[in-house]
Motif scaffolding. Structure first.
Motif, PDB file in Angstrom:
ATOM      1  N   ASP A   1       4.088   2.607   6.171  1.00 32.44           N
ATOM      2  CA  ASP A   1       3.211   2.424   5.020  1.00 32.44           C
ATOM      3  C   ASP A   1       2.292   1.253   5.340  1.00 32.44           C
ATOM      4  OD1 ASP A   1       4.199   4.479   3.397  1.00 32.44           O
ATOM      5  OD2 ASP A   1       5.889   3.232   2.801  1.00 32.44           O
TER       6      ASP A   1
ATOM      7  N   THR B   1       7.289   6.698  10.294  1.00 31.09           N
ATOM      8  CA  THR B   1       6.272   6.601   9.251  1.00 31.09           C
ATOM      9  C   THR B   1       6.126   5.150   8.835  1.00 31.09           C
ATOM     10  OG1 THR B   1       6.842   8.804   8.467  1.00 31.09           O
ATOM     11  CG2 THR B   1       5.592   7.413   6.961  1.00 31.09           C
TER      12      THR B   1
ATOM     13  N   ARG C   1      -0.775   5.942   4.304  1.00 31.39           N
ATOM     14  CA  ARG C   1       0.432   6.225   5.073  1.00 31.39           C
ATOM     15  C   ARG C   1      -0.006   6.808   6.406  1.00 31.39           C
ATOM     16  NH1 ARG C   1       6.108   8.503   3.450  1.00 31.39           N
ATOM     17  NH2 ARG C   1       6.000   6.550   2.365  1.00 31.39           N
TER      18      ARG C   1
END
Length: 124
Positions: free
Chosen positions: A29, A27, A2
């Motif tokens: 992934d 954010t 991440r």
């Protein structure tokens, strides 16, 4: 893995002419390995170095920098280039090839010269 890319911006609150600064976090992934590198560039006409953070994680290639005089951070995305690495955000184009780079505001018109930059190498 991440990875988090952080940009600062202004959020205007609907209350009577109140504005507040807020952190905005994006954010992602990312499968596999990701590289985050910080590079500094000396650009013509700028006293302070231009700091650029690159995030390279297949298939995402991003650059975070403050292109304008207001020092507001923008997230640039890599786009197709014949040579080097070309990133765009809003009206700005950041183009690197080796240690050389250019920053262009396309709203300045087709005849405007881009800002020429060179990577600062602190290695003795």
């Amino acid at each position: 893995m991440r990875a988090t890319l952080i940009a600062l911006g202004l959020v205007v609150l609907p209350a009577a002419s109140m504005a507040a600064e807020a952190d905005i976090r994006v954010t992602l992934d990312i499968p596999g390995d990701a590289q985050i590198e910080t590079h500094r560039y000396k650009c013509e006409g700028r006293d302070a170095p231009l700091v650029v953070r690159y995030m390279n994680a297949e298939p995402n290639y991003l650059a975070l920098l403050a292109p304008g005089a207001d020092e507001r951070q923008m997230i640039f995305s890599n786009v197709i280039a014949a040579s080097g690495a070309r990133y765009t955000a809003g009206q700005y184009v950041w183009w690197t090839k080796g240690a050389d780079a250019t920053l262009q505001d396309i709203t300045d018109g087709p005849d405007a010269q881009p800002l020429a930059c060179r990577e600062i190498n602190d290695t003795p």
